[in-house]
Scaffold this motif. Structure first.
Motif, mmCIF file in Angstrom:
data_model
loop_
_atom_site.group_PDB
_atom_site.id
_atom_site.type_symbol
_atom_site.label_atom_id
_atom_site.label_comp_id
_atom_site.label_asym_id
_atom_site.label_seq_id
_atom_site.Cartn_x
_atom_site.Cartn_y
_atom_site.Cartn_z
ATOM 1 N N GLU A 231 0.838 -1.200 0.000
ATOM 2 C CA GLU A 231 0.000 0.000 0.000
ATOM 3 C C GLU A 231 0.877 1.254 0.000
ATOM 4 O O GLU A 231 0.609 2.223 -0.713
ATOM 5 C CB GLU A 231 -0.937 -0.003 1.212
ATOM 6 C CG GLU A 231 -2.091 0.962 1.062
ATOM 7 C CD GLU A 231 -3.189 0.736 2.095
ATOM 8 O OE1 GLU A 231 -4.143 0.010 1.794
ATOM 9 O OE2 GLU A 231 -3.082 1.274 3.209
ATOM 10 N N ALA A 232 1.953 1.186 0.783
ATOM 11 C CA ALA A 232 2.893 2.315 0.807
ATOM 12 C C ALA A 232 3.485 2.538 -0.586
ATOM 13 O O ALA A 232 3.597 3.676 -1.049
ATOM 14 C CB ALA A 232 4.002 2.049 1.821
ATOM 15 N N MET B 273 2.132 1.836 -3.472
ATOM 16 C CA MET B 273 1.124 2.430 -4.360
ATOM 17 C C MET B 273 0.943 3.915 -4.077
ATOM 18 O O MET B 273 0.858 4.727 -4.996
ATOM 19 C CB MET B 273 -0.206 1.695 -4.221
ATOM 20 C CG MET B 273 -0.165 0.290 -4.804
ATOM 21 S SD MET B 273 -1.795 -0.423 -5.005
ATOM 22 C CE MET B 273 -2.118 -1.015 -3.356
ATOM 23 N N PHE B 274 0.898 4.278 -2.805
ATOM 24 C CA PHE B 274 0.721 5.700 -2.478
ATOM 25 C C PHE B 274 1.944 6.510 -2.885
ATOM 26 O O PHE B 274 1.814 7.646 -3.351
ATOM 27 C CB PHE B 274 0.408 5.892 -0.984
ATOM 28 C CG PHE B 274 -1.059 5.784 -0.672
ATOM 29 C CD1 PHE B 274 -1.657 4.547 -0.510
ATOM 30 C CD2 PHE B 274 -1.850 6.918 -0.577
ATOM 31 C CE1 PHE B 274 -3.018 4.440 -0.241
ATOM 32 C CE2 PHE B 274 -3.217 6.826 -0.309
ATOM 33 C CZ PHE B 274 -3.795 5.582 -0.137
#
Ligand code: ADP
Ligand code: MG
Lengths: 259, 371
Positions: free
Chosen positions: B212-213, B215-216
């Motif tokens: 997720e990190a 992707m952000f």
């Protein structure tokens, strides 16, 4: 009743970016249930001050206290700021554009199983809850799976604010949250600030709209070129006088430069 | 219009469905035009073997591209890890004994990949060198290191087929596929490792904090930072992971061909990048398609043997590869969710009157009126 400590106290904060002296000798205090309007021209250092407060940058020197607790600049971080109950809504930097809404609610503080795997089901449930009850999204085809880039500016700020409300902040920082919003959407943001006041929490509100900031604030802190130049209680000044003060102030500076 | 749009958006939501369809069409075409080759199991087993190293690399590169970065150094890390393994295999057995020597060499090779990846990450995230430059330099550097250390020659892995490490990673598994003709057909173990790795990395990208990190960060590093993602540490971890994955691909390749030569991995760069983009990962960052990459690798690897088998001249291979790459990227843009979102947004905007926006100048005017 025991007096609650100030939500925020900054003492002699300085910030350099290389040779740029972005903040000079900043001393401010925000009461535990105070709404402070932070005003100043572009480049005055407002966002830098906010980023120090929210753990994005460390200060070059000085100290600050959150709810009476001294902050250790070495270990302070965005995560720690979240733990201290500080939430921030930025103008346009709060949400990952291509990411689903549910991810945006929890980025940086995911609900996880062991080994850091995300509990997607739980996160989506809570995101759904926030969207329905806290933000009040109805219909319009927006779900927790929608990508942020499908949302209007107002809806985006709704998400960022809903997130801040959900995590029950003690101090909410709004850094120019109403830029490029329609009047109706601005109203929603202002109502949200009123709610913060009623809920007994604190807020730092940054905007260029004098009418808005006058409406919601208890006190105004005016910054110019990295310095705090005035702190005025709302009771002591009318909107017109505040406006004139600011215009006169920048006019005065211009005269000084010319001289 | 509406139904077309919703059909498209539905299809766009099933990860990698378009790539999967393209792959099926491709194999279907080959079956029709080269039935003597593509209607038999043997070719697929050979594809499974060939695809594994580039597929593993492409899985890693998917992470890097999702983060909005690039890695050009992985071919050199393939060569480096192959050499480290071969060197250890030849030199460590006196001290450690045969079996331990192989395992130690394997671990050393992964470690070498991790080190090379970490240095990439450090230069990129900490010093701020653009990833294209840092990893371009790293490609030259690690190929150079490998050639110097290897003395410019290839290193054989004598009797490696008798080693448990070889058995574990690249043995052929017989008995699954019915025998056709004389020789038995075995499934290459390395393909199972690639499949396992793909599943694992899908979960890491889509269901783990680290993914997720990534992707952000690829979406917008400033947002990631203000939301509490440690951008520097995440990027260093990302490139270290890519280094380890590249080393693993290098090990599989070296075990497969039972020799390490210092130019191993050359020519893989464009192939692997093509696999990632055919798979639908966005060059702009913020979105990565692991499953798409998986099928993309099969497509790009199968084109050459397929075209050759159809008796079209081999001269056509690159041309068709180029067409497939171009067509898939266009396909992703047309039916990608991203675009559907933009499209429906635009229609909504066309169909509603302009909203009153409180611009800075409007505020300025209002202020002047008050005064
Ligand atoms: N990350 C940074 N690196 C270098 N200079 C910066 C950085 N952030 C802000 N500044 C500088 O600090 C000053 C204050 O900026 P900022 O806090 O964004 O002002 P404001 O929010 O009041 O418009 C400006 O001169 C700006 O150029
Ligand atoms: Mg600002």
């Amino acid at each position: 009743m025991v007096e609650k400590p100030a939500a925020l106290q900054m003492v002699n904060i300085e910030k350099y970016f290389g040779l740029v002296h972005a903040l000079r000798n900043i001393n401010i205090e925000v009461g535990s249930n105070e709404i402070v309007g932070l005003i100043g021209d572009n480049g005055a250092g407002k966002s830098t001050l906010v980023k120090i407060l929210t753990g994005v940058y460390p200060p070059s020197s000085g100290e600050f206290y959150i709810a009476g607790r001294r902050v250790n600049p070495r270990t302070y971080s965005v995560k720690r700021a979240h733990e201290y109950g500080i939430e921030t809504v930025y103008q346009d930097k709060s949400l990952g554009e291509k990411q689903a809404l549910w991810r945006n609610f929890f980025i940086g503080r995911q609900i996880t199983y062991p080994f850091g795997f995300i509990n997607v089901k739980k996160e989506k449930e809570i995101a759904q809850e926030i969207m329905l009850n806290t933000i009040g999204f109805r219909g319009r085809g927006i779900t927790v799976n929608s990508k942020v880039n499908k949302l209007s500016g107002g809806e985006r700020q709704g998400v960022a604010i809903g997130r801040a409300m959900h995590f029950e902040a003690e101090l909410i920082v709004l850094d120019e949250p109403t830029v490029a919003l329609s009047l109706k959407e601005v109203r929603k943001v202002l109502n949200f600030v009123h709610k913060i006041k009623e809920g007994g929490k604190a807020c730092v509100y940054i905007t260029h709209d004098m009418q808005d900031v006058y409406e919601v604030s208890d006190r105004f802190i005016i910054m110019d070129r990295g310095e705090i130049v005035a702190s005025i209680a709302k009771a002591d000044i009318s909107l017109k006088a505040l406006d004139e003060f600011l215009l006169g102030y920048s006019q005065g500076l211009k005269d000084k430069e010319l001289a | 219009m509406k139904t077309v749009r919703s059909v498209f958006s539905f299809l766009g939501k099933i990860e990698a469905l378009p790539v999967f369809a393209v792959m099926l069409i491709m194999y279907g075409t080959f079956m029709v035009f080269a039935p003597d080759v593509f209607m038999k199991y043997r070719i697929y087993m050979s594809i499974l073997q060939t695809v594994t190293p580039p597929l593993i690399l492409a899985l890693g590169l998917t992470f890097v591209i999702t983060a909005g970065e690039i890695d050009l150094s992985f071919p050199a890390i393939v060569a480096l890890s192959g050499f480290v393994f071969a060197w250890g295999y030849q030199n460590l057995d006196q001290e450690l004994g045969r079996e331990w020597a192989t395992w130690a060499s394997f671990t050393l090779a992964l470690g070498a990949g991790a080190l090379a990846g970490f240095i990439n990450g450090f230069l990129i995230a900490k010093i701020g060198v653009p990833s294209i430059m840092a990893t371009l330099a790293a490609q030259f550097f690690w190929y150079g290191v490998t050639i110097v250390l290897a003395g410019g020659r290839s290193w054989r892995l004598k009797d490696i087929q008798e080693d448990p490490v070889w058995e574990l990673f690249v043995r052929r598994i017989y008995g699954i596929i019915p025998q056709q003709g004389r020789a038995p057909i075995g499934v290459p173990t390395q393909a199972l490792w690639a499949l396992g790795l793909a599943i694992f990395l899908w979960f890491i990208l889509n269901r783990h904090k680290f993914g997720e990190a990534i992707m952000f960060i690829g979406d917008n590093p400033n947002v990631a930072q203000v939301m509490g993602v440690n951008v520097v540490a995440t990027k260093i971890r990302l490139f270290t992971l890519m280094g380890v994955i590249a080393a693993f691909a290098g090990l599989i390749l070296t075990l497969q061909v039972t020799v390490s030569y210092p130019t191993q991995g050359e020519g893989m760069l464009l192939l692997v990048m093509a696999a990632v983009f055919i798979g639908g990962t966005s060059i702009a960052g913020g979105y990565g398609a692991i499953i798409g990459t998986f099928f993309g690798a099969f497509i790009i690897i199968s084109l050459e043997p397929g075209i050759v088998a159809t008796k079209v001249s081999g001269y056509w291979v690159q041309l068709i590869e180029g067409l497939v790459l171009g067509a898939s990227v266009v396909l992703h843009i047309i039916i990608g969710e991203q675009n559907i979102a933009n499209f429906s947004d635009r229609i909504r905007r066309w169909s509603t009157p302009t909203r009153l926006v409180k611009t800075a100048s409007a505020q300025e005017n209002m202020r002047k009126e008050q005064i």
